[in-house]
Write a protein that holds these residues in place. Structure first.
Motif, PDB file in Angstrom:
ATOM      1  N   TYR A   1     -41.769 -10.153 -18.385  1.00 10.23           N
ATOM      2  CA  TYR A   1     -42.371  -8.824 -18.297  1.00 10.23           C
ATOM      3  C   TYR A   1     -41.430  -7.810 -17.655  1.00 10.23           C
ATOM      4  O   TYR A   1     -41.616  -6.610 -17.793  1.00 10.23           O
ATOM      5  CB  TYR A   1     -43.648  -8.876 -17.444  1.00 10.23           C
ATOM      6  CG  TYR A   1     -44.835  -9.524 -18.089  1.00 10.23           C
ATOM      7  CD1 TYR A   1     -45.409  -8.988 -19.238  1.00 10.23           C
ATOM      8  CD2 TYR A   1     -45.417 -10.672 -17.539  1.00 10.23           C
ATOM      9  CE1 TYR A   1     -46.520  -9.572 -19.821  1.00 10.23           C
ATOM     10  CE2 TYR A   1     -46.522 -11.258 -18.109  1.00 10.23           C
ATOM     11  CZ  TYR A   1     -47.074 -10.720 -19.252  1.00 10.23           C
ATOM     12  OH  TYR A   1     -48.172 -11.293 -19.827  1.00 10.23           O
ATOM     13  N   SER A   2     -40.425  -8.262 -16.923  1.00  6.56           N
ATOM     14  CA  SER A   2     -39.652  -7.383 -16.054  1.00  6.56           C
ATOM     15  C   SER A   2     -38.735  -6.441 -16.829  1.00  6.56           C
ATOM     16  O   SER A   2     -38.330  -6.721 -17.956  1.00  6.56           O
ATOM     17  CB  SER A   2     -38.822  -8.211 -15.068  1.00  6.56           C
ATOM     18  OG  SER A   2     -37.864  -8.996 -15.759  1.00  6.56           O
ATOM     19  N   GLY A   3     -38.393  -5.312 -16.185  1.00 10.58           N
ATOM     20  CA  GLY A   3     -37.408  -4.395 -16.739  1.00 10.58           C
ATOM     21  C   GLY A   3     -38.001  -3.194 -17.437  1.00 10.58           C
ATOM     22  O   GLY A   3     -38.928  -3.310 -18.242  1.00 10.58           O
ATOM     23  N   TRP A   4     -37.463  -2.015 -17.131  1.00 11.90           N
ATOM     24  CA  TRP A   4     -37.867  -0.801 -17.840  1.00 11.90           C
ATOM     25  C   TRP A   4     -37.393  -0.825 -19.285  1.00 11.90           C
ATOM     26  O   TRP A   4     -38.140  -0.491 -20.204  1.00 11.90           O
ATOM     27  CB  TRP A   4     -37.313   0.433 -17.131  1.00 11.90           C
ATOM     28  CG  TRP A   4     -37.319   1.657 -17.997  1.00 11.90           C
ATOM     29  CD1 TRP A   4     -36.252   2.282 -18.569  1.00 11.90           C
ATOM     30  CD2 TRP A   4     -38.476   2.402 -18.416  1.00 11.90           C
ATOM     31  NE1 TRP A   4     -36.656   3.371 -19.313  1.00 11.90           N
ATOM     32  CE2 TRP A   4     -38.018   3.464 -19.242  1.00 11.90           C
ATOM     33  CE3 TRP A   4     -39.847   2.276 -18.188  1.00 11.90           C
ATOM     34  CZ2 TRP A   4     -38.874   4.382 -19.815  1.00 11.90           C
ATOM     35  CZ3 TRP A   4     -40.706   3.201 -18.768  1.00 11.90           C
ATOM     36  CH2 TRP A   4     -40.228   4.233 -19.565  1.00 11.90           C
ATOM     37  N   GLU A   5     -36.141  -1.229 -19.514  1.00 13.05           N
ATOM     38  CA  GLU A   5     -35.606  -1.237 -20.865  1.00 13.05           C
ATOM     39  C   GLU A   5     -35.949  -2.546 -21.557  1.00 13.05           C
ATOM     40  O   GLU A   5     -35.691  -3.628 -21.031  1.00 13.05           O
ATOM     41  CB  GLU A   5     -34.090  -1.013 -20.837  1.00 13.05           C
ATOM     42  CG  GLU A   5     -33.712   0.372 -20.365  1.00 13.05           C
ATOM     43  CD  GLU A   5     -32.268   0.725 -20.640  1.00 13.05           C
ATOM     44  OE1 GLU A   5     -31.987   1.910 -20.868  1.00 13.05           O
ATOM     45  OE2 GLU A   5     -31.412  -0.177 -20.633  1.00 13.05           O
ATOM     46  N   THR A   6     -36.510  -2.443 -22.751  1.00  9.86           N
ATOM     47  CA  THR A   6     -36.973  -3.608 -23.469  1.00  9.86           C
ATOM     48  C   THR A   6     -35.813  -4.359 -24.126  1.00  9.86           C
ATOM     49  O   THR A   6     -34.734  -3.811 -24.351  1.00  9.86           O
ATOM     50  CB  THR A   6     -37.990  -3.219 -24.555  1.00  9.86           C
ATOM     51  OG1 THR A   6     -37.329  -2.412 -25.543  1.00  9.86           O
ATOM     52  CG2 THR A   6     -39.141  -2.445 -23.956  1.00  9.86           C
TER      53      THR A   6
END
Length: 312
Positions: free
Chosen positions: A113-118
């Motif tokens: 789930y982590s991270g702003w950028e996919t």
């Protein structure tokens, strides 16, 4: 994969292209869904004091298959092809069971789930990621994850074999990823992640504001032992996206990260500025243009890209 849906031109394309299909599927109660994308690009780099590169071709193709068994159980399988040594690969394969309307559990291989950028190009506001995800984000993982979603918040806990090991089967010393998400208004999303796997420790936080044509985001990360044993890393980004018209958008991004070794000596120091216009050709085709200026360990690298992204 993310809990927050970004209002990008890509998202608009997906909404338009799948909207009619979704309504039709609800009417027919079709449990099977198929979607995907084709990503191709021209990419050129110019390194100060080094060689220039020019690459063009097919980057990635992905097919996503979902099946709803109708008894709170669903299954998802993603198959991808990358025009590199990887070839055809099973990207994700997991089942999800909804214990209640708010709480669900999934098991198998899935994306962090982590991270702003996919991880996928369909979730990016520009052509490229910052390049620091491998130090601060989780990756595809094998394990079990629980997610509780409320009106204004969400909590998730994942127990995985490896934070960034999609093929890892050793569960003797599992990794843990935790998430807390706050959505105080329809426009604001705030997320924090704490992940630990042995000596590797990751902290990822980001916040976004999205209203009408404007999206703003900021992200801050710290990590220990993620680059190599004894490493200490930190990094951040700030980003703005504005939909100038229904078809034309513009993204501006600044990113910065640094990695020190155990003695405190600088191992990697990088900054980057990205300017990325985009144009929606039709409901299924998005064109993305990008000019990027990076400085990595005092070496200037300029790059230019043109991307054609087809969704279906």
């Amino acid at each position: 994969m993310k809990l927050f849906t970004k209002l990008t031109p890509v998202a608009a394309i997906l909404l338009l292209s799948f909207g009619a299909t979704t309504v039709q599927a609800e009417e027919k109660k079709d449990p099977l869904s198929i979607s995907g994308f084709i990503d191709m690009s021209y990419y050129a780099t110019d390194t100060d004091g080094g060689e220039s590169t020019h690459d063009a071709g097919l980057d990635q193709v992905e097919i996503n298959v979902g099946y709803d068994f109708g008894n709170k159980l669903t299954a998802n399988v993603d198959i991808e092809y990358q025009n590199a040594d990887e070839g055809v690969d099973l990207e994700q394969a997991f089942i999800t069971y909804a214990l209640t309307d708010n709480f669900s559990v999934k098991a198998g291989r899935f994306l962090s789930y982590s991270g702003w950028e996919t991880e996928e190009p369909t979730g990016l506001f520009q052509y490229s990621g910052t390049g620091y995800a491998k130090y601060f984000y989780g990756y595809y993982q094998q394990g079990v994850s629980g997610l509780y979603s409320g009106d204004k918040f969400a909590v998730a806990v994942s127990v995985v074999n490896d934070l960034a090991g999609p093929q890892s089967t050793d569960s003797e010393h599992p990794g843990i990823e935790t998430m807390l998400a706050l959505m105080p208004t329809d426009e604001i999303t705030i997320k924090g992640f704490y992940s630990k796997d042995g000596d590797v420790e990751l902290i990822n936080t980001w916040a976004s504001y999205s209203k009408d044509a404007l999206t703003l985001a900021v992200e801050y990360n710290t990590a220990e032992d993620s680059a190599f044993e004894g490493s200490d890393a930190s990094g951040y980004l700030v980003m703005a996206n504005y939909a100038i018209t229904e078809k034309v958008g513009l993204t501006l991004r600044y990113n910065d990260w640094e990695i020190e070794d155990e003695s405190g000596a600088m191992f990697e120091d990088a900054t980057g500025i990205t300017i990325s216009p985009s144009y929606v050709v039709n409901d299924n085709l998005l064109m993305v243009f990008e000019y990027r200026m990076d400085e990595v360990n005092d070496v200037d690298v300029n790059s230019f890209a043109v991307e054609a992204l087809i969704t279906f």
